[in-house]
Write a protein that holds these residues in place. Structure first.
Motif, PDB file in Angstrom:
ATOM      1  N   LEU A 195      -4.409  -5.024  -6.004  1.00 43.47           N
ATOM      2  CA  LEU A 195      -2.974  -5.315  -5.961  1.00 43.47           C
ATOM      3  C   LEU A 195      -2.701  -6.489  -5.026  1.00 43.47           C
ATOM      4  N   GLN A 197      -0.240  -8.139  -2.138  1.00 45.05           N
ATOM      5  CA  GLN A 197       0.718  -7.717  -1.127  1.00 45.05           C
ATOM      6  C   GLN A 197       2.106  -8.261  -1.429  1.00 45.05           C
ATOM      7  N   SER A 202       4.099  -3.418  -2.727  1.00 38.82           N
ATOM      8  CA  SER A 202       4.206  -2.141  -2.013  1.00 38.82           C
ATOM      9  C   SER A 202       4.728  -1.027  -2.922  1.00 38.82           C
ATOM     10  N   ARG A 205       1.889  -0.036  -5.204  1.00 35.06           N
ATOM     11  CA  ARG A 205       0.917   0.759  -4.452  1.00 35.06           C
ATOM     12  C   ARG A 205       1.391   2.210  -4.332  1.00 35.06           C
ATOM     13  N   ILE A 221      -7.886   1.546  -3.767  1.00 38.72           N
ATOM     14  CA  ILE A 221      -6.968   0.421  -3.875  1.00 38.72           C
ATOM     15  C   ILE A 221      -7.416  -0.694  -2.934  1.00 38.72           C
ATOM     16  N   THR A 223      -5.843  -4.253  -1.524  1.00 41.45           N
ATOM     17  CA  THR A 223      -4.621  -5.055  -1.474  1.00 41.45           C
ATOM     18  C   THR A 223      -4.945  -6.402  -0.863  1.00 41.45           C
TER      19      THR A 223
END
Length: 302
Positions: A195, A197, A202, A205, A221, A223
């Motif tokens: 993912l 940021q 967020s 996530r 995950i 990030t």
């Protein structure tokens, strides 16, 4: 020297009609009043503006110069009045718009195109920042309106829900799951999910954590402090899978396949929200909010 605008209009009318009588009729005043205006102006300037005869009046060289200058002046006044009226109606001016998502990969692009077409004299200044930065910019007035993806609870001002987008998973075309039209969240439990940021990272996530929560462990995950474009570039290279809003499916990545994710409750969604401050009285903002309401809440306009 203070010049009376009514005297200048009298000069223009007399020049156009070649007659004080006809000019007075056109202006709906008495001929004597028009003659006084012009004589007073000639006295102020110390020049003769008209050659008078029994057959009518004709501009002198000084009068020709004055009539031409007066026409330009009234043209500028008319434009000034028009500009102020347009600004008051929000049909001109400057709109400072902030976005927390790439314009090229969202419905924001079509919204801006519609607004620019409807109000071509409005200047739109676009800023792309994080959600937190946009909320702060609303407070300082650096941004009139912000459109963000996901949770807008940081913003204490006014908001408008716009549209929802389905959540999709991005996979390399070489990934076994890319052959499925729809993917279940449970199919991703052993995948590493990459993912960004950057917004709405967020929110995505949190969604992944909710959907893939399991006793004794959670999803894997990673990030990155990188744009969604760069994340998709790594997916295209075959590194992990990623989760995005469906608007990203409009962007061509030859080695990437986008697939809808769902579970027993159906597809997952994320909502986009417009935020602005109640005390912002910019008419250009008011017009833009009307465009948003017309596009996404037409039933509220009656």
């Amino acid at each position: 020297m203070n010049l009376d605008l009514s005297s200048l209009r009298s000069v223009i009318a007399a020049a156009e009609h070649g007659s004080f009588r006809q000019a007075a009729t056109a202006l709906n005043i008495k001929q004597s009043a028009l003659s006084r205006r012009i004589r007073h102006l000639e006295g102020q300037l110390g020049v003769s503006l008209f050659e008078r005869s029994s057959g009518g009046v004709r501009l002198t060289p000084a009068g020709t110069s004055m009539a031409q200058a007066s026409r330009r002046l009234f043209g500028e006044i008319d434009e000034m009045v028009r500009a102020s009226q347009l600004a008051d109606r929000g049909e001109t001016g400057v709109l400072k718009a902030g976005f927390g998502t790439a314009i090229s990969a969202s419905k924001v692009r079509s919204i801006l195109a519609e607004h620019i077409k409807a109000f071509p004299e409005i200047t739109i200044q676009v800023t792309e920042r994080s959600r937190g930065q946009l909320v702060a910019s609303l407070g300082t007035g650096d941004v009139d309106v912000a459109i963000v993806a996901g949770d807008a609870r940081q913003h204490g001002g006014l908001t408008m829900s716009l549209w929802s987008e389905r959540i999709v998973v991005a996979l390399s075309s070489r990934h076994p799951l890319s052959n499925s039209e729809v993917i279940d969240w449970s199919d991703l439990k052993d995948e590493t999910i990459l993912l960004s940021q950057w917004d709405p990272g967020s929110d995505l996530r949190n969604l992944v954590l909710r959907k893939l929560a399991a006793p004794g462990g959670g999803p894997k995950i990673e990030t990155w402090d990188a744009s969604n474009e760069n994340v998709l570039g790594m997916v295209e290279a075959g590194l992990h899978v990623s989760v995005h809003c469906e608007s990203w499916t409009s962007v061509a990545y030859p080695g990437v396949r986008f697939r809808e994710i769902r579970d027993a409750s159906g597809p997952s969604h994320i909502t986009f929200t417009a935020c602005w401050e109640e005390h912002n009285r910019n008419p250009a903002l008011t017009r833009f909010l009307e465009t948003l309401r017309h596009t996404h809440h037409p039933t509220l306009l009656g």
